[in-house]
Structures are given as structure tokens and as C-alpha cells.
Scaffold this motif. Structure first.
Motif, PDB file in Angstrom:
ATOM      1  N   ARG A   6      77.322  19.333 127.099  1.00 25.09           N
ATOM      2  CA  ARG A   6      76.480  20.462 127.518  1.00 25.09           C
ATOM      3  C   ARG A   6      75.029  20.042 127.626  1.00 25.09           C
ATOM      4  O   ARG A   6      74.577  19.062 127.032  1.00 25.09           O
ATOM      5  CB  ARG A   6      76.661  21.655 126.597  1.00 25.09           C
ATOM      6  CG  ARG A   6      75.990  21.752 125.243  1.00 25.09           C
ATOM      7  CD  ARG A   6      75.776  20.582 124.420  1.00 25.09           C
ATOM      8  NE  ARG A   6      75.301  20.906 123.090  1.00 25.09           N
ATOM      9  CZ  ARG A   6      74.036  20.781 122.660  1.00 25.09           C
ATOM     10  NH1 ARG A   6      73.114  20.291 123.442  1.00 25.09           N
ATOM     11  NH2 ARG A   6      73.711  21.109 121.422  1.00 25.09           N
ATOM     12  N   ALA A   8      71.454  22.109 127.089  1.00 22.06           N
ATOM     13  CA  ALA A   8      71.080  23.383 126.451  1.00 22.06           C
ATOM     14  C   ALA A   8      69.562  23.582 126.468  1.00 22.06           C
ATOM     15  O   ALA A   8      68.934  23.621 125.421  1.00 22.06           O
ATOM     16  CB  ALA A   8      71.619  23.403 125.026  1.00 22.06           C
ATOM     17  N   PRO A   9      68.974  23.701 127.639  1.00 21.91           N
ATOM     18  CA  PRO A   9      67.513  23.805 127.689  1.00 21.91           C
ATOM     19  C   PRO A   9      67.003  25.161 127.210  1.00 21.91           C
ATOM     20  O   PRO A   9      67.697  26.170 127.310  1.00 21.91           O
ATOM     21  CB  PRO A   9      67.207  23.647 129.179  1.00 21.91           C
ATOM     22  CG  PRO A   9      68.425  24.186 129.868  1.00 21.91           C
ATOM     23  CD  PRO A   9      69.580  23.811 128.980  1.00 21.91           C
ATOM     24  N   SER A  10      65.789  25.142 126.680  1.00 23.65           N
ATOM     25  CA  SER A  10      65.085  26.380 126.352  1.00 23.65           C
ATOM     26  C   SER A  10      64.133  26.661 127.519  1.00 23.65           C
ATOM     27  O   SER A  10      63.330  25.801 127.848  1.00 23.65           O
ATOM     28  CB  SER A  10      64.264  26.207 125.076  1.00 23.65           C
ATOM     29  OG  SER A  10      65.104  25.752 124.038  1.00 23.65           O
ATOM     30  N   GLU A  42      69.096  28.400 126.314  1.00 23.42           N
ATOM     31  CA  GLU A  42      68.751  28.838 124.955  1.00 23.42           C
ATOM     32  C   GLU A  42      67.480  29.674 125.015  1.00 23.42           C
ATOM     33  O   GLU A  42      66.367  29.185 124.820  1.00 23.42           O
ATOM     34  CB  GLU A  42      68.641  27.619 124.035  1.00 23.42           C
ATOM     35  CG  GLU A  42      69.959  26.831 124.045  1.00 23.42           C
ATOM     36  CD  GLU A  42      70.182  25.918 122.863  1.00 23.42           C
ATOM     37  OE1 GLU A  42      69.216  25.328 122.366  1.00 23.42           O
ATOM     38  OE2 GLU A  42      71.349  25.812 122.430  1.00 23.42           O
ATOM     39  N   TYR A 185      67.968  29.830 115.246  1.00 27.34           N
ATOM     40  CA  TYR A 185      68.257  28.805 116.241  1.00 27.34           C
ATOM     41  C   TYR A 185      69.381  27.834 115.854  1.00 27.34           C
ATOM     42  O   TYR A 185      70.370  27.684 116.584  1.00 27.34           O
ATOM     43  CB  TYR A 185      66.954  28.036 116.542  1.00 27.34           C
ATOM     44  CG  TYR A 185      67.209  26.849 117.382  1.00 27.34           C
ATOM     45  CD1 TYR A 185      67.511  27.000 118.726  1.00 27.34           C
ATOM     46  CD2 TYR A 185      67.198  25.569 116.832  1.00 27.34           C
ATOM     47  CE1 TYR A 185      67.793  25.905 119.503  1.00 27.34           C
ATOM     48  CE2 TYR A 185      67.485  24.473 117.605  1.00 27.34           C
ATOM     49  CZ  TYR A 185      67.787  24.641 118.940  1.00 27.34           C
ATOM     50  OH  TYR A 185      68.083  23.562 119.695  1.00 27.34           O
ATOM     51  N   VAL A 189      73.172  27.434 117.789  1.00 29.44           N
ATOM     52  CA  VAL A 189      73.588  26.184 118.426  1.00 29.44           C
ATOM     53  C   VAL A 189      74.981  25.777 117.945  1.00 29.44           C
ATOM     54  O   VAL A 189      75.842  25.389 118.737  1.00 29.44           O
ATOM     55  CB  VAL A 189      72.553  25.059 118.129  1.00 29.44           C
ATOM     56  CG1 VAL A 189      73.094  23.692 118.531  1.00 29.44           C
ATOM     57  CG2 VAL A 189      71.240  25.346 118.841  1.00 29.44           C
ATOM     58  N   ARG A 203      71.402  14.797 123.373  1.00 31.71           N
ATOM     59  CA  ARG A 203      70.164  15.580 123.454  1.00 31.71           C
ATOM     60  C   ARG A 203      68.988  14.737 122.972  1.00 31.71           C
ATOM     61  O   ARG A 203      69.157  13.626 122.468  1.00 31.71           O
ATOM     62  CB  ARG A 203      70.284  16.848 122.608  1.00 31.71           C
ATOM     63  CG  ARG A 203      70.485  16.568 121.129  1.00 31.71           C
ATOM     64  CD  ARG A 203      70.631  17.876 120.337  1.00 31.71           C
ATOM     65  NE  ARG A 203      71.035  17.634 118.969  1.00 31.71           N
ATOM     66  CZ  ARG A 203      71.610  18.546 118.194  1.00 31.71           C
ATOM     67  NH1 ARG A 203      71.861  19.765 118.663  1.00 31.71           N
ATOM     68  NH2 ARG A 203      71.940  18.255 116.946  1.00 31.71           N
ATOM     69  N   ASP A 206      64.184  14.802 119.315  1.00 30.19           N
ATOM     70  CA  ASP A 206      63.399  15.787 118.568  1.00 30.19           C
ATOM     71  C   ASP A 206      64.330  16.720 117.792  1.00 30.19           C
ATOM     72  O   ASP A 206      63.875  17.507 116.964  1.00 30.19           O
ATOM     73  CB  ASP A 206      62.461  16.577 119.502  1.00 30.19           C
ATOM     74  CG  ASP A 206      63.138  17.050 120.772  1.00 30.19           C
ATOM     75  OD1 ASP A 206      64.136  16.425 121.188  1.00 30.19           O
ATOM     76  OD2 ASP A 206      62.689  18.050 121.353  1.00 30.19           O
ATOM     77  N   HIS A 207      65.625  16.621 118.036  1.00 27.22           N
ATOM     78  CA  HIS A 207      66.577  17.479 117.317  1.00 27.22           C
ATOM     79  C   HIS A 207      67.297  16.759 116.178  1.00 27.22           C
ATOM     80  O   HIS A 207      68.165  17.337 115.528  1.00 27.22           O
ATOM     81  CB  HIS A 207      67.602  18.069 118.289  1.00 27.22           C
ATOM     82  CG  HIS A 207      66.990  19.093 119.192  1.00 27.22           C
ATOM     83  ND1 HIS A 207      66.721  20.371 118.785  1.00 27.22           N
ATOM     84  CD2 HIS A 207      66.527  18.997 120.450  1.00 27.22           C
ATOM     85  CE1 HIS A 207      66.146  21.034 119.769  1.00 27.22           C
ATOM     86  NE2 HIS A 207      66.000  20.230 120.789  1.00 27.22           N
TER      87      HIS A 207
HETATM   88  N1  GLU Z   1      67.269  24.090 123.378  1.00 22.72           N
HETATM   89  C1  GLU Z   1      66.941  22.799 122.868  1.00 22.72           C
HETATM   90  C2  GLU Z   1      65.791  22.213 123.638  1.00 22.72           C
HETATM   91  O1  GLU Z   1      65.525  22.614 124.741  1.00 22.72           O
HETATM   92  C3  GLU Z   1      68.107  21.834 122.923  1.00 22.72           C
HETATM   93  C4  GLU Z   1      69.096  22.076 121.850  1.00 22.72           C
HETATM   94  C5  GLU Z   1      70.274  21.141 121.828  1.00 22.72           C
HETATM   95  O2  GLU Z   1      70.467  20.393 122.803  1.00 22.72           O
HETATM   96  O3  GLU Z   1      71.012  21.198 120.849  1.00 22.72           O
HETATM   97  O4  GLU Z   1      65.137  21.340 123.145  1.00 22.72           O
END
Ligand code: GLU
Length: 460
Positions: A6, A8-10, A42, A185, A189, A203, A206-207
Motif C-alpha cells: 500500500r 498511505a499518503p497524508s 490518511e 494515528y 494504521v 514507507r 520517518d516512520h
Molecule cells: N501517512 C503517512 C505519511 O504520509 C504514511 C504512513 C505509513 O505509510 O504507514 O507519512
């Protein structure tokens, strides 16, 4: 196992090239494995999210050909599901209410900082056998905290970073629902990744700090976490993290500046992944080669000149008719009506162009008025060559209109006047194309319209 990835952009800012690389790799991985690629928006940060930002994500992905097989799913439309899982966790005793006020949390943090400890929630409200909890304050809505495991480590084999191990005691009990019941958040997720049956989370790094917390929630809910690959940051040309704040353009800006989607895909693919020394490759080739074993470990730096070069290479390799199709709308936007000559024209000039806009500039010279470059005109259009130019204009009025016949006509004029090829070719180029730097003259003239060539030559 069927691969499911996936993006998953914010939608909190216009997505730039650095961000969309996090779509390219999961897309490529799913495609290369016969898997499924999912798009999840997101959008729970209501203040910072916008429809315009969502549109740039959708448009950018469409332009680059990163089509999702499922989605877009919007987190804001899944609130009921998150609340149901919060309830489930409450029922199973996986979470507990915490009544600590913001002021108390601040005081706790200050005390810990003063004692040179890492600030973290101290478990005041965590129920344990034999422990007496403080009296519940009146009129306070609690947050719900996840009972993080005590002791032991959370570990995973990151496809980019290798093995990562975090002691559970480093992680405090995460808030999964706010006092008004809205889920947080990290929790959403995990619920999404479970429901969407994600097998590989690819991803930005930063996560990486969220991952151990998320893994613990996965396990508490009875699921094994997916494979993780945390991609290093993309830096801008100044070596700062690429971001809208320091000038990163939205992805769609590159489309508008005349970049080819395949070239941008190629460039982004190389920005954090490699296949030996291969620099230029097609989308198909990329999908055949892509895997998670050759992702780069260090931050990649964006390089505008390199992107232009990659684009020029793709333009050069592209089929003339396909290129013409992309240039056609650009010419129309400029009020120029292209015709059947366009593919030939594209073929003639494409290796001098690094974007479609530059190609359109060139093509335009074959359709609309040109103004000869003044310096070049002064240099090349001299009294010594004017008779030869008008002789050529006369011959071309009736000459057969092919590259070969035009080439012969030019040679005839050279023979008759004793001039050398450049002495005639340069001024003719300046008059017909506006500049002396053009592809071979006979080909340029053959791709131009007879009346236009004759008329422009007469202006000498
Ligand atoms: N929504 C997050 C972002 O844009 C990504 C979260 C994820 O990939 O788990 O940085």
C-alpha cells in the motif's frame, strides 16, 4: 503468500517527487510479484488535510501510471471500524482508561527531564494484579492507552535497515483513543494494514519509530506484522530533507514542465534502488528487475540536471508517433494546429530536446512564424550569399519536395555560385528555423512546407 502493498499518503501538502517514491516502490513490488497495490489516504488530520492535496496525489499517480488495484480508501470514512476495534480491545482488556490530565503529564515530563530520564508515561493508570489505582476524577473523560508488553524486545528484519530491536521498556503505553473517542494515528494504521491484509509495508524511514509500537498492536490483535522496508529520506540539491517548505515542486509540476512519466519513473526508481549500473530503463524492465533486496541504505539526493538527462534519453528512445501524440496538445495550447508531419518533425529534433516543452518549441518553428535570431542573421545573411539564397528560393518553388531532391537543389546552387555548404546552409537555417543550430538542412526543409520555406528565404 499473495503480495499486498500500500501507499498511505497524508494529504497535508502537495505531494512531491520524494514522497511519491514511497508509492513507486510498493507499486513496483506488487506488480513484479503479481500482487495487489492499495491506495489509502490518511486524512485524519482535518486541519492540515485538503481536497486539493488529495487531487495532486490522484493526478500524480495517474500520470506516472501508478494505478492502485484497490482504493483510494479514506481513513475518515473508516472511523466506525476503528471505534469497533477500540471496543474490541477494551473488551479483551488490551487497553485501559487513563485519567491523567495534560497538566499532570507536563509535570511528569518536567520531573523526568530534570532527572535526566527519557520522558514517558509512567503507567499510573495501568491496572496490574494487586495494584490500587488512584480514585477516578470526576467529570474527566479518559484517553485509552494500549497495554504495551512489559520486558522483552520488539524486533523485525527491515528490508532496508536490517535487524532492528527495541526494548519494550523503551515504549510507553500508547494512547489509541482520545477523550472524545477518536482513534489515534498509529492505531488506525494498524487496523488498516490488518483489514487490507498488507503483506509488505514499504514507507519512509520517518516512520521507523512507529514500527515497534505498531508491531505490538498487531500482535495484541492476534496478527503477525507484515514485512517492513523503511526507505531512506530523499534530500534536495542543498542536502536538506526534500519538502514543500524548501521548494519541492508538486509531482504534477513535472508533468506540466514536459517530463515523460516513464522518465520520472526511471529517475525515481534509481533514487534509492539499483540494478547494477543500469541508468536508463523502461517501465517494463524496471518491473522485471525490481525487488526489495537492492534498496539503497543511505539518503538519496535529488539532482535536477540528472532528471533532465534521464528525460532526454527517454525522449530520444521514444517512438516518433508516440512523441507526436504528447506534443500535439502542447502545440494546440499555443494556438498551433499540427498536421501529419508532426511525427517526422519530432524524429528530426527529439535528440536536441530534454523536455516536451523544448520539443514543442522546436516543432512550433515548423508551423508558426519564426523570428530569425538577430546576431546569427547579421553574421550569416550577407550580401555575398543573398544571390545564392534567392537562387535556391527560385529552385525550391518547383523542385520535388523530398529530402534527396532538396539536397540536390542545394548542391546545384553551391556549384553555380562557388560557395561552400556552410556559407549557404547557415543563412538558410537562420531564415527558415530562426537559428543556425538545426538538424541537417535537407531534412529540415523537407519537413517544412514549400510555400513557407520559399517565403522565408525571400525575406533575405
Ligand atoms: N501517512 C503517512 C505519511 O504520509 C504514511 C504512513 C505509513 O505509510 O504507514 O507519512
Amino acid at each position: 503468500m499473495k503480495v499486498r502493498t500500500r501507499f498511505a499518503p497524508s494529504p497535508t501538502g502537495f505531494i512531491h517527487l520524494g514522497n511519491i517514491r514511497s508509492a513507486l516502490y510498493p507499486w513496483a513490488f506488487a506488480r513484479s510479484q503479481g500482487g495487489t497495490f492499495i491506495l489509502r489516504i490518511e486524512d485524519t488530520d482535518l486541519e492540515r488535510s485538503s481536497q486539493e492535496a488529495v487531487d495532486v496525489i490522484l493526478e500524480g499517480m495517474k500520470w506516472l501510471g501508478l494505478d492502485p488495484d484497490e482504493g483510494p480508501f479514506y481513513q475518515m470514512q473508516r472511523m466506525e471500524r476503528y471505534r469497533a476495534v477500540v471496543q474490541e480491545m477494551q473488551d479483551k482488556g488490551l487497553v485501559y482508561p487513563c485519567y491523567m490530565s495534560v497538566a499532570e503529564l507536563d509535570a511528569l515530563r518536567e520531573k523526568q527531564m530534570a532527572a535526566k530520564q527519557k520522558p514517558r508515561y509512567d503507567g499510573t493508570w495501568r491496572p496490574e494484579p494487586g495494584k490500587t489505582l488512584p480514585p477516578v476524577p470526576e467529570g474527566v473523560q479518559p484517553v485509552l492507552r494500549f497495554k504495551n508488553p512489559i520486558g522483552g524486545v520488539v524486533a523485525w528484519d527491515d528490508k532496508v535497515k536490517g535487524r532492528i530491536e527495541i526494548a519494550n521498556d523503551e515504549l510507553d503505553d500508547l494512547v489509541i483513543a482520545r477523550p472524545d473517542g477518536t482513534p489515534t494515528y498509529n492505531f488506525c494504521v494498524v487496523v488498516d494494514d490488518i483489514d487490507m491484509q498488507i503483506t509488505h509495508v514499504i514507507r519512509g524511514d520517518d516512520h521507523v519509530n512507529n514500527t515497534p509500537r505498531q508491531i505490538n498492536i498487531f500482535r495484541a490483535l492476534g496478527y503477525e506484522p507484515p514485512v517492513f522496508a523503511h526507505l531512506p529520506t530523499v534530500l534536495n540539491e542543498q542536502g536538506e530533507k526534500m519538502s514543500k517548505r524548501n521548494g519541492a515542486k508538486p509531482v504534477t509540476g513535472y508533468r506540466d514542465e514536459g517530463y515523460l512519466a516513464d522518465a520520472v519513473v526511471n529517475y525515481l526508481a534509481r533514487l534509492g534502488w539499483s540494478h547494477g549500473d543500469d541508468e536508463i530503463f523502461s517501465r517494463e524492465q524496471f518491473l522485471q528487475w525490481f525487488n526489495l533486496d537492492h534498496l539503497g541504505k543511505s539518503a538519496a539526493q535529488f539532482d535536477d540536471a540528472k532528471l533532465r538527462w534521464v528525460n532526454s534519453q527517454h525522449m530520444k528512445a521514444m517512438d516518433d508517433a508516440a512523441l507526436a501524440q504528447l506534443v500535439e496538445p502542447l502545440l494546440r495550447q499555443r494556438g498551433v494546429e499540427p498536421d501529419a508531419r508532426l511525427p517526422v518533425i519530432c524524429g528530426l529534433v527529439k535528440d536536441r530536446c530534454d523536455t516536451l516543452l523544448v520539443l514543442a518549441d522546436w516543432a512550433q518553428r515548423f508551423y508558426a512564424d519564426v523570428t530569425p535570431n538577430a546576431d546569427e542573421a547579421a553574421k550569416h545573411i550577407t550580401d555575398g550569399v543573398r544571390p545564392a539564397i534567392s537562387m535556391l528560393a527560385k529552385t525550391l518553388e518547383t523542385n520535388e519536395w523530398t529530402k534527396e531532391a532538396i539536397g540536390e537543389a542545394i548542391k546545384d546552387v553551391l556549384r553555380a555560385t562557388g560557395l561552400k555548404m556552410p556559407q549557404l546552409a547557415m543563412p538558410v537555417r537562420v531564415l527558415v528555423m530562426g537559428t543556425a543550430q538545426t538538424p541537417s538542412l535537407d531534412a529540415v526543409l523537407a519537413a517544412s512546407r514549400r510555400e513557407v520555406v520559399v517565403e522565408r528565404l525571400r525575406k533575405a
